[in-house]
Write an enzyme that holds these catalytic residues in place. Sequence first.
Site: not given
Ligand code: SAH
Length: 220
Positions: A68
Site C-alpha cells: 500500500s
Molecule cells: N499490508 C500489505 C498489503 C498487501 S495487499 C503490505 O503492506 O504489503 C493485501 C494482501 O491481502 C495481499 O497480499 C493479499 O494476498 C492478501 N489477502 C487477500 N485476501 C486474503 C485472505 N482471505 N486472507 C489472507 N490474506 C489475504
Amino acid sequence: MVGFDESKKLAHERAAMVRSHLQGRDITDPRVLNVMGRLPREAFVPPSYAAQAYADNPLPIGVGQTISQPYIVALMTQCLKLSGSEAVLEIGTGSGYQTAILASLAQRVYTIERFHELSESAQAVLSRLGFDNIEYYIGDGSAGWPEKRPFDRILLTAAVPHVPAPLLDQLADGGRLVAPVGTEGSQMLNVLEKKQDHISTKSICGCRFVKLVGQYGFPE
Ligand code: SAH
C-alpha cells in the site's frame, strides 16, 4: 543489498516521505512518524522497485498484489491508536511492511496471508530485521484466527464487502478494527469500536485496496 550511496539516498527519501506525504497530510501520531522514519521500506519491495520505495503510491509485490501507499499505511496505523501493549491481528501480510510497523508499536502481531510465496518472503525480511514478536499463518484470514483470540486490534489490509462477523467476535472489549469496506473498485476506510458488545463505526475516507478473497470476503 544496496550500496552505501544508494542507502544514503534512500534514507534521504525516507525522511522526505515522512515530511511531505505523512506530516504534510494529517499524520500526527509521533510513534507512527518515528517508526516510518526508521523502517527500510526498500527491503519490502521487489529489488527492481527499490528506487521507488518511498514514492507516494502503491507498488506491485507479485501475484497481482500491492504494497500500500505509505500514507494509507500511516493512516490505518494511526487509526488503530496503538500504545504498545496490544495483541494485533493483521489480515493480508503482503510484503510485511505494515506488519513491521505493527510489530514495532504493539506487543504481539498475528498476521495471515493467503499466498504462501508472499508470506514466506515477508517472514524472511522480518526475521532478517530482527522481529521476534510476530506469528504467521498461511490461508484464508477472512474468518480470523479463533485460536489466538481475543485481539485488541484487527487490521484488514484488503477490501471486504462487509466486516466479517467472526472478526467482530474475536475483537476484545474496548478493541478497534480498521478495514476498507465497499465494492471491488471503491471502499471507505472504516474504524469500528467494540464496547460491551456494542459496535460503533466511523468512516475516515475513500480508498482503493485489493480484494480480500475468501469465505467472508469476495469470491475468487
Ligand atoms: N499490508 C500489505 C498489503 C498487501 S495487499 C503490505 O503492506 O504489503 C493485501 C494482501 O491481502 C495481499 O497480499 C493479499 O494476498 C492478501 N489477502 C487477500 N485476501 C486474503 C485472505 N482471505 N486472507 C489472507 N490474506 C489475504
